[in-house]
Write a protein that holds these residues in place. Structure first.
Motif, short mmCIF file in Angstrom:
data_model
loop_
_atom_site.label_atom_id
_atom_site.label_comp_id
_atom_site.label_asym_id
_atom_site.label_seq_id
_atom_site.Cartn_x
_atom_site.Cartn_y
_atom_site.Cartn_z
N GLY A 44 -36.84 -24.54 5.01
CA GLY A 44 -35.68 -24.51 5.90
C GLY A 44 -34.95 -25.84 5.94
N TYR A 45 -35.70 -26.94 6.03
CA TYR A 45 -35.07 -28.27 6.07
C TYR A 45 -34.45 -28.61 4.72
N ARG A 46 -35.10 -28.23 3.64
CA ARG A 46 -34.54 -28.52 2.30
C ARG A 46 -33.22 -27.79 2.09
N LYS A 47 -33.12 -26.56 2.63
CA LYS A 47 -31.85 -25.81 2.53
C LYS A 47 -30.79 -26.42 3.44
N LYS A 48 -31.19 -26.69 4.69
CA LYS A 48 -30.23 -27.21 5.68
C LYS A 48 -29.70 -28.58 5.28
N TYR A 49 -30.58 -29.44 4.78
CA TYR A 49 -30.19 -30.81 4.39
C TYR A 49 -30.25 -30.95 2.87
N PHE A 50 -29.64 -29.99 2.18
CA PHE A 50 -29.70 -29.95 0.70
C PHE A 50 -29.11 -31.20 0.07
N ASP A 51 -28.23 -31.90 0.79
CA ASP A 51 -27.57 -33.09 0.23
C ASP A 51 -28.33 -34.38 0.56
N ALA A 52 -29.49 -34.27 1.24
CA ALA A 52 -30.28 -35.47 1.57
C ALA A 52 -31.08 -35.90 0.35
N ARG A 53 -31.38 -37.20 0.27
CA ARG A 53 -32.11 -37.75 -0.87
C ARG A 53 -33.59 -37.38 -0.82
N HIS A 54 -34.20 -37.45 0.39
CA HIS A 54 -35.64 -37.19 0.52
C HIS A 54 -35.95 -36.35 1.75
N VAL A 55 -36.92 -35.45 1.62
CA VAL A 55 -37.47 -34.70 2.77
C VAL A 55 -38.97 -34.98 2.75
N CYS A 56 -39.37 -36.00 3.50
CA CYS A 56 -40.77 -36.44 3.51
C CYS A 56 -41.46 -35.84 4.73
N TYR A 57 -42.78 -35.69 4.66
CA TYR A 57 -43.47 -35.05 5.78
C TYR A 57 -44.96 -35.38 5.78
N ALA A 58 -45.58 -35.02 6.90
CA ALA A 58 -47.04 -35.08 7.03
C ALA A 58 -47.43 -34.04 8.06
N TYR A 59 -48.64 -33.49 7.88
CA TYR A 59 -49.14 -32.54 8.88
C TYR A 59 -50.65 -32.66 9.01
N VAL A 60 -51.14 -32.21 10.16
CA VAL A 60 -52.58 -32.13 10.43
C VAL A 60 -52.82 -30.75 11.04
N LEU A 61 -53.84 -30.05 10.53
CA LEU A 61 -54.14 -28.69 11.02
C LEU A 61 -55.61 -28.56 11.43
N GLY A 62 -55.87 -27.66 12.36
CA GLY A 62 -57.25 -27.32 12.75
C GLY A 62 -57.76 -28.15 13.90
N ALA A 63 -58.59 -27.50 14.73
CA ALA A 63 -59.16 -28.18 15.91
C ALA A 63 -59.97 -29.41 15.48
N ASP A 64 -60.58 -29.34 14.29
CA ASP A 64 -61.38 -30.48 13.80
C ASP A 64 -60.52 -31.45 13.00
N ARG A 65 -59.20 -31.19 12.92
CA ARG A 65 -58.22 -32.03 12.20
C ARG A 65 -58.60 -32.20 10.73
N GLY A 66 -59.25 -31.17 10.17
CA GLY A 66 -59.79 -31.27 8.81
C GLY A 66 -58.80 -31.04 7.69
N VAL A 67 -57.64 -30.44 7.99
CA VAL A 67 -56.65 -30.17 6.95
C VAL A 67 -55.43 -31.05 7.23
N PHE A 68 -55.11 -31.93 6.27
CA PHE A 68 -53.94 -32.79 6.48
C PHE A 68 -53.32 -33.14 5.13
N ARG A 69 -52.04 -33.53 5.18
CA ARG A 69 -51.36 -33.91 3.95
C ARG A 69 -50.20 -34.82 4.30
N ALA A 70 -49.92 -35.75 3.42
CA ALA A 70 -48.76 -36.63 3.57
C ALA A 70 -47.99 -36.58 2.25
N ASN A 71 -46.65 -36.48 2.31
CA ASN A 71 -45.85 -36.36 1.10
C ASN A 71 -44.67 -37.32 1.15
N ASP A 72 -44.54 -38.13 0.09
CA ASP A 72 -43.47 -39.14 0.02
C ASP A 72 -42.16 -38.59 -0.56
#
Length: 196
Positions: A44-72
């Motif tokens: 959704g953000y990539r479509k909405k801000y299609f003219d932006a240079r970068h769409v960077c993000y990070a997330y953490v999932l699960g009660a034990d915080r065991g699933v996470f990712r960071a993207n540059d």
């Protein structure tokens, strides 16, 4: 000792903004519960801000915080995703996604400048979001003959689990949800009923 409670975001999307040397950083903090949901929001953000240079993000999932990712997303390594993830971690959150959209202003910020920009934008979005506490629950299923109904309901009254579903017949089936710390004792009390 595992706790029954974790901090996450409410349904309100937090927004943050940072600008440095004409580069604009738009940040958004979301409550998420799955990687598929993360992908859908990112699309959704990539479509909405299609003219932006970068769409960077990070997330953490699960009660034990065991699933996470960071993207540059094409920024120099560890200058975007990691600072965003750092803000989620320092807030002690899970089931959270922070997206930072960058419009390049024509002037390079250098790695230090990028780290500050992404961290500040992410921090702003998290500050604007609403932090809520949730209880970690376990599901317990129990089948029993109808004649045991009063005994089962006595245990339910004592331990107050949430009744998720129930089916009454010759053989009754009930599904409960109870705080993780109480689940073992609850199962044990139900098991003992079977031998009374």
């Amino acid at each position: 000792m595992a706790t029954d409670e974790f901090k996450t975001l409410s349904g309100k999307i937090g927004e943050g903004y940072y600008t440095e040397k004409r580069s604009k950083f738009l940040a958004f903090a979301h409550h998420v519960v799955s990687v598929d949901e993360v992908k859908s929001i990112l699309d959704g953000y990539r479509k909405k801000y299609f003219d932006a240079r970068h769409v960077c993000y990070a997330y953490v999932l699960g009660a034990d915080r065991g699933v996470f990712r960071a993207n540059d997303d094409g920024e120099p390594s560890s200058t975007a995703g990691k600072p965003i993830l750092g803000q989620i971690n320092s807030a002690g959150l899970t089931d959270a996604l922070v997206v930072v959209v960058r419009y390049y202003g024509g002037v390079n910020l250098g790695t230090g400048g990028l780290i500050v920009a992404y961290r500040t934008a992410a921090s702003g979005a998290l500050a604007d979001a609403e932090v809520v506490s949730q209880i970690v629950e376990e599901q317990v299923e129990y089948s029993f003959p109808y004649v045991m109904m009063n005994s089962v309901m006595r245990v339910v009254k004592d331990m107050s689990p949430r009744i998720v579903s129930q089916k009454y017949d010759n053989l009754c089936e009930m599904k409960f949800s109870i705080a993780r710390s109480k689940a073992k004792a609850f199962r044990e009390r139900l098991r003992k009923l079977s031998f009374e």
